[in-house]
Design a protein around this motif. Structure first.
Motif: not given
Lengths: 140, 140, 140
Positions: A1, A3, A5, A40, A136, A138, B1, B36, B138, B140, C1-3, C36-38, C138-139
């Motif tokens: 993935m 991203i 922005q 978004q 943003t 992703w 992810m 999640t 989306w 993981e 990407m992490k969540i 960087t994310g949402l 996430w981001g």
């Protein structure tokens, strides 16, 4: 993935509802990089908003302005917050009703908007000035 | 992810508010794959919308239809866009008020809806036809 | 990407519009992890809602309560769902108008809210009790 922005600034529009789909699409930096994902668009203001609606007949956008002016009247004597002009408190209320962001799926590398869908900038102030958007996206 | 995306088409519903939680949940292809995350459901139309509200008593959905018909009247002589039927312009306005998508957290592999929350299809046209949804999840 | 995902519970507020930006920001577990994310904040209830609006003058939030009480009246004789109190059906309608979640971009590790934007808890019941929020960021 991945991203992506960035921010764009829209030039000042007159009060009303404005189709900004082309302007947003022309700004997209993730084309060719994201095939499946989401994008978004977030407006950093409380007296303008974003929504998705009919993209063809300009009279729809005229009727939006007419409707929201009736549904959220100016000069209601019950408003307490009235020092910034008669259009100020209604602008906040309209912005809350319509929302501060839209979230659009990306399918096959493009916005998966329906045939009749476009992105509206909803300018609720008489002189709202320029409007900043954070975009943003992703996906993979 | 990971990310999953697909479309479903809802059969035509009569004008009003309809609980579609089961239909959406039965379509989910990411179960067991995402523990999640988030799931967006996006409607590709401008005269129908999606929202989250009470999932138990059907009279809530009846009152939604009653309320929105009063709040967004048909046959307002001020509407300019009126060639597609008296339900057309109000449908666009209702769709903008309610929104074109819902975004639901996925917790422990399931929609983290509250006990009383369900997903509504809000059909604002008298004969809206089938409605296309793009579903993207989306996590993981 | 992490969540990152977790829940917080807001203490009971009186009916009205309440700024909860600080409470949300103080709960964030992803600071220093996502640049960087949402971040989505989702309310698991159908008679309270979330929105983004003016963060400075408290009279704006007073006017929000005044406006929504006029726009969505109690004791409309047309309501069928009326056994849970006169504030119940209006609460569902207000929640649908305002929405069950907000989605905020994370830029440089912080909420990219505009200078005047804050997060509102919109409590539509007279005695709504505590409210559960699911927060997902996430981001990268």
């Amino acid at each position: 993935m991945k991203i992506y922005q960035y921010t764009i600034t829209l030039s000042e529009r007159r009060r009303g509802f404005h189709l900004i789909t082309k302007e947003v699409v022309n700004s997209l930096i993730w084309l060719n990089e994201i095939k499946t994902g989401l994008c978004q668009i977030f407006i950093q203001h409380t007296s303008a908003s974003l929504c998705i609606n009919e993209n063809a007949d300009p009279t729809v956008r005229v009727d939006f302005e007419t409707y929201f002016n009736k549904a959220v009247p100016e000069n209601d004597p019950d408003y307490v917050h009235d020092t910034e002009g008669s259009d100020d408190m209604p602008a906040h209320l309209k912005a809350a009703l319509l929302g501060s962001s839209v979230l659009i799926p990306i399918v096959n590398g493009r916005f998966a908007l329906g045939m009749w869908q476009g992105i509206y900038l909803c300018e609720h102030r008489n002189h709202g000035g320029r409007r900043d958007l954070v975009i943003t996206a992703w996906g993979e």
